[in-house]
Design an enzyme around this catalytic site. Structure first.
Site, PDB file in Angstrom:
ATOM      1  N   LEU A  58       0.827  -1.208   0.000  1.00 48.30           N
ATOM      2  CA  LEU A  58       0.000   0.000   0.000  1.00 48.30           C
ATOM      3  C   LEU A  58       0.856   1.251   0.000  1.00 48.30           C
ATOM      4  O   LEU A  58       0.447   2.310  -0.449  1.00 48.30           O
ATOM      5  CB  LEU A  58      -0.871   0.019   1.258  1.00 48.30           C
ATOM      6  CG  LEU A  58      -1.996  -0.993   1.319  1.00 48.30           C
ATOM      7  CD1 LEU A  58      -2.555  -1.079   2.733  1.00 48.30           C
ATOM      8  CD2 LEU A  58      -3.085  -0.596   0.337  1.00 48.30           C
ATOM      9  N   GLY A  59       2.028   1.135   0.552  1.00 47.40           N
ATOM     10  CA  GLY A  59       2.893   2.304   0.650  1.00 47.40           C
ATOM     11  C   GLY A  59       4.017   2.007   1.611  1.00 47.40           C
ATOM     12  O   GLY A  59       4.175   0.872   2.081  1.00 47.40           O
ATOM     13  N   GLU A  60       4.794   3.028   1.875  1.00 49.54           N
ATOM     14  CA  GLU A  60       5.929   2.845   2.765  1.00 49.54           C
ATOM     15  C   GLU A  60       6.072   4.073   3.656  1.00 49.54           C
ATOM     16  O   GLU A  60       6.178   5.192   3.164  1.00 49.54           O
ATOM     17  CB  GLU A  60       7.197   2.647   1.930  1.00 49.54           C
ATOM     18  CG  GLU A  60       8.386   2.344   2.769  1.00 49.54           C
ATOM     19  CD  GLU A  60       9.291   1.276   2.156  1.00 49.54           C
ATOM     20  OE1 GLU A  60       8.954   0.732   1.091  1.00 49.54           O
ATOM     21  OE2 GLU A  60      10.328   1.026   2.754  1.00 49.54           O
ATOM     22  N   GLY A  61       6.019   3.866   4.939  1.00 48.36           N
ATOM     23  CA  GLY A  61       6.187   4.978   5.870  1.00 48.36           C
ATOM     24  C   GLY A  61       7.547   4.905   6.531  1.00 48.36           C
ATOM     25  O   GLY A  61       8.431   4.165   6.079  1.00 48.36           O
ATOM     26  N   PHE A  63       8.436   3.508   9.217  1.00 40.05           N
ATOM     27  CA  PHE A  63       8.756   2.210   9.804  1.00 40.05           C
ATOM     28  C   PHE A  63       9.210   1.202   8.776  1.00 40.05           C
ATOM     29  O   PHE A  63       9.941   0.279   9.080  1.00 40.05           O
ATOM     30  CB  PHE A  63       7.502   1.584  10.424  1.00 40.05           C
ATOM     31  CG  PHE A  63       6.896   2.363  11.525  1.00 40.05           C
ATOM     32  CD1 PHE A  63       7.624   2.649  12.650  1.00 40.05           C
ATOM     33  CD2 PHE A  63       5.594   2.792  11.447  1.00 40.05           C
ATOM     34  CE1 PHE A  63       7.056   3.359  13.689  1.00 40.05           C
ATOM     35  CE2 PHE A  63       5.029   3.500  12.473  1.00 40.05           C
ATOM     36  CZ  PHE A  63       5.755   3.789  13.594  1.00 40.05           C
ATOM     37  N   PRO A  65       7.461  -0.926   4.998  1.00 37.87           N
ATOM     38  CA  PRO A  65       6.317  -1.070   4.099  1.00 37.87           C
ATOM     39  C   PRO A  65       5.022  -1.475   4.796  1.00 37.87           C
ATOM     40  O   PRO A  65       5.047  -2.071   5.876  1.00 37.87           O
ATOM     41  CB  PRO A  65       6.772  -2.178   3.146  1.00 37.87           C
ATOM     42  CG  PRO A  65       7.801  -2.939   3.903  1.00 37.87           C
ATOM     43  CD  PRO A  65       8.457  -1.993   4.849  1.00 37.87           C
ATOM     44  N   LYS A  80       1.657  -3.684   8.796  1.00 39.29           N
ATOM     45  CA  LYS A  80       2.817  -2.778   8.831  1.00 39.29           C
ATOM     46  C   LYS A  80       4.023  -3.585   9.273  1.00 39.29           C
ATOM     47  O   LYS A  80       4.026  -4.163  10.362  1.00 39.29           O
ATOM     48  CB  LYS A  80       2.521  -1.655   9.823  1.00 39.29           C
ATOM     49  CG  LYS A  80       3.386  -0.438   9.663  1.00 39.29           C
ATOM     50  CD  LYS A  80       2.962   0.665  10.627  1.00 39.29           C
ATOM     51  CE  LYS A  80       2.138   1.733   9.982  1.00 39.29           C
ATOM     52  NZ  LYS A  80       2.021   2.966  10.779  1.00 39.29           N
ATOM     53  N   ASP A 176       1.634  14.249  15.056  1.00 40.71           N
ATOM     54  CA  ASP A 176       1.898  14.172  13.614  1.00 40.71           C
ATOM     55  C   ASP A 176       0.587  14.124  12.824  1.00 40.71           C
ATOM     56  O   ASP A 176       0.432  13.317  11.905  1.00 40.71           O
ATOM     57  CB  ASP A 176       2.771  12.935  13.325  1.00 40.71           C
ATOM     58  CG  ASP A 176       3.585  13.100  12.035  1.00 40.71           C
ATOM     59  OD1 ASP A 176       3.654  14.233  11.507  1.00 40.71           O
ATOM     60  OD2 ASP A 176       4.133  12.098  11.558  1.00 40.71           O
TER      61      ASP A 176
END
Ligand SMILES: Nc1ncnc2c1ncn2[C@@H]1O[C@H](COP(=O)(O)OP(=O)(O)OP(=O)(O)O)[C@@H](O)[C@H]1O
Length: 395
Positions: A58-61, A63, A65, A80, A176
Site C-alpha cells: 500500500l505504501g511505505e512509511g 517504519f 512497508p 505494517k 503528527d
C-alpha cells in the site's frame, strides 16, 4: 471502550525479546495468543499478503512497508512491517503498538493485533478502504471529496482528537496530524493513524518540553522553536489540515502568486479583508455551503493562532463545529508553521510512499533541537531520555 490491560502488557512484552530469552518469549507468546487471540501467526500474515507481494504493497512509511491482505475469514487487513534497518523505527513501532493498544474510537484506526516472529515485527490493522486523505485531497480530480464529506471528515478528526486528548484514559498527543495520517473508510469516516510519534501526556502539566518531531508545514511554532509540547500543538496541526481540506492545497508546498508566506497567512489576509471564501477549492463550487465553509475557515484560523493559549481546545472545536454558523471570536495572526533543523527519519534507501500524488515534502521528520535541562529533567518520571540523543520516549 478500552482494550484489556493484559492485551497491552502482553503486547509490550512481545516486543521486548532479548536473544537469550527469545525461545521462552515465543512460547509465552503462543500461550498469550491462545488466550487473547490477538497474536497473528507469521504464516497467517504471509498467506494473507501473498508473501508480502509487491502488488499488495500500500505504501511505505517511516517504519517500513505496509501491505494489504485478506484473512481466511474474509477480513481485510493492513500489515505494517518494521524495516530491519531502523532503530529509530523500532522505538516508534513499539510506541505505536503501545498507544494503539490503549485506544478504541470510531475515528482512530483499529489495531487488530501483532506478530513478533524472530527478527520480524508486524502490526495488523483493520484495512481502511479509501486509504489516506492526502491521496484524494491533493490530486487533480478530487470531486469525490464534496463539501459534505470534507465537513464530516473535519468533524470526525476533531472527535478523534478530542478522544485522544481528553476522553481516553490518559491524554495522548498525536504530534503528527497531517493528511497522510488520516485514513478514510468506505463510508468516508476518517480514522487517525500513525501513532509512531505520539506521546502520553502527564495529567498534571499544561505542557512538556521535548525534542521536536513532526512534519513540515503542520508543526506549531512554539513546539518547533522551543520544544514546548501541549495538546495545542495537535490543535495547530488540525487547523492546518482544516484549511488544506477547504482549499485543496498543501500548506507545505503552498505556491500561490499571492502576497502570502503560506496557506495560513493567505487565508488570514483574505479573511481580514472579508474575502475568506476565496481560499475555497474550486472543486467545491457546486457542493459548498458557504456559511459553513466560512465558519470552518474561521475555526481553522482560530486553531492556527500563533499564541497557543488563544487556540481553542478540541472540546471547544467540536462544540463550535456542531453549532449552526454564527458569531465566533476573531482569530489573531496565525503562527508560522515550523521547519527547523529537520532531519528525515526515513531510513536511508527507503523509497517514498507508493501511490501518492507525489511531490510531497511533508514527510515526518525529527529535529535535533534540544530543550533546557531544567525542563527536560522535570520529565524524569513520565518520560525518560533516550541515551542516543534522540527524542525522549515514554516509559
Ligand atoms: N490501515 C490501513 N488501511 C489502508 N491503508 C493503510 C493503512 N495503514 C497505512 N496505510 C497506507 O500505507 C501507507 C504507509 O503508511 P504509514 O502510516 O506507514 O506511513 P505514512 O504516514 O505514509 O508516512 P510517515 O511514516 O512518514 O508518516 C500510507 O500511504 C497509507 O495510505
Amino acid at each position: 471502550m478500552i482494550k484489556s490491560k493484559s492485551f497491552f502488557r502482553n503486547l509490550i512484552k512481545s516486543f521486548k525479546f532479548s536473544s537469550g530469552k527469545e525461545r521462552q518469549n515465543e512460547d509465552d507468546l503462543k500461550k498469550i495468543a491462545k488466550r487473547e487471540q490477538k497474536h497473528f501467526p507469521f504464516e497467517t500474515l504471509v498467506a494473507a499478503t501473498k508473501d508480502f507481494h509487491p502488488q499488495h504493497k500500500l505504501g511505505e512509511g517511516g517504519f517500513g512497508p505496509v501491505y494489504r491482505g485478506t484473512l481466511d475469514d474474509g477480513r481485510e487487513i493492513a500489515v505494517k512491517k518494521l524495516s530491519h534497518s531502523s532503530n529509530q523505527g523500532k522505538r516508534e513501532f513499539e510506541n505505536e503498538a503501545k498507544l494503539l493498544a490503549r485506544v478504541q474510537h470510531r475515528n482512530v484506526v483499529n489495531l487488530l493485533g501483532y506478530c513478533a516472529h524472530g527478527m520480524e515485527k508486524l502490526l495488523v490493522y483493520e484495512y481502511v478502504t479509501n486509504e489516506s486523505l492526502d491521496k484524494l485531497l491533493f490530486k487533480s480530480n478530487r470531486k469525490e471529496l464534496n463539501w459534505k464529506r470534507r465537513y464530516d471528515i473535519i468533524m470526525g478528526i476533531a472527535r478523534g482528537l478530542l478522544y485522544l486528548h481528553e476522553d481516553s484514559h490518559t491524554c495522548i498527543i498525536h504530534r503528527d496530524i497531517k493528511a497522510s495520517n488520516i485514513l478514510l473508510d468506505d463510508k468516508w469516516v476518517p480514522k487517525i493513524a500513525d501513532f509512531g510519534m505520539a506521546r502520553l501526556f502527564p495529567e498534571d502539566r499544561t505542557h512538556v518540553s521535548t525534542r521536536v518531531a513532526g512534519t513540515s508545514g503542520y508543526m506549531a511554532p512554539e513546539y518547533v522553536m522551543r520544544g514546548h509540547l501541549s495538546v495545542k500543538a495537535d490543535v495547530f496541526s488540525f487547523g492546518v489540515l482544516v484549511l488544506e481540506l477547504i482549499s485543496g492545497q498543501r500548506n507545505s508546498s503552498f505556491n500561490s502568486n499571492v502576497d502570502a508566506q503560506n496557506l495560513l497567512d493567505w487565508a488570514y489576509k483574505l479573511y481580514k479583508k472579508g474575502k475568506g471564501l476565496e481560499i475555497m477549492d474550486p472543486a467545491l463550487a457546486l457542493s459548498a455551503a458557504s456559511e459553513q465553509v466560512a465558519m470552518c475557515i474561521q475555526i481553522g484560523l482560530l486553531c492556527t493562532q500563533s499564541d497557543p493559549q488563544l487556540r481553542p481546545d478540541m472540546r471547544r472545536v467540536v462544540v463550535l463545529l456542531s453549532k449552526k454558523p454564527g458569531s465566533l471570536e476573531e482569530p489573531t495572526r496565525p503562527g508560522v508553521p515550523g521547519s527547523r533543523h529537520r532531519r528525515y527519519r526515513r531510513p536511508h534507501g527507503l523509497s517514498s510512499t507508493a501511490g501518492t500524488s507525489g511531490g510531497s515534502d511533508s514527510r515526518t521528520s525529527e529535529s535535533t533541537f534540544n530543550t533546557s535541562t531544567a525542563s527536560t529533567s522535570a520529565l524524569a518520571s513520565p518520560l525518560k531520555s533516550d541515551p542516543h540523543g534522540k527524542r525522549p520516549m515514554q516509559s
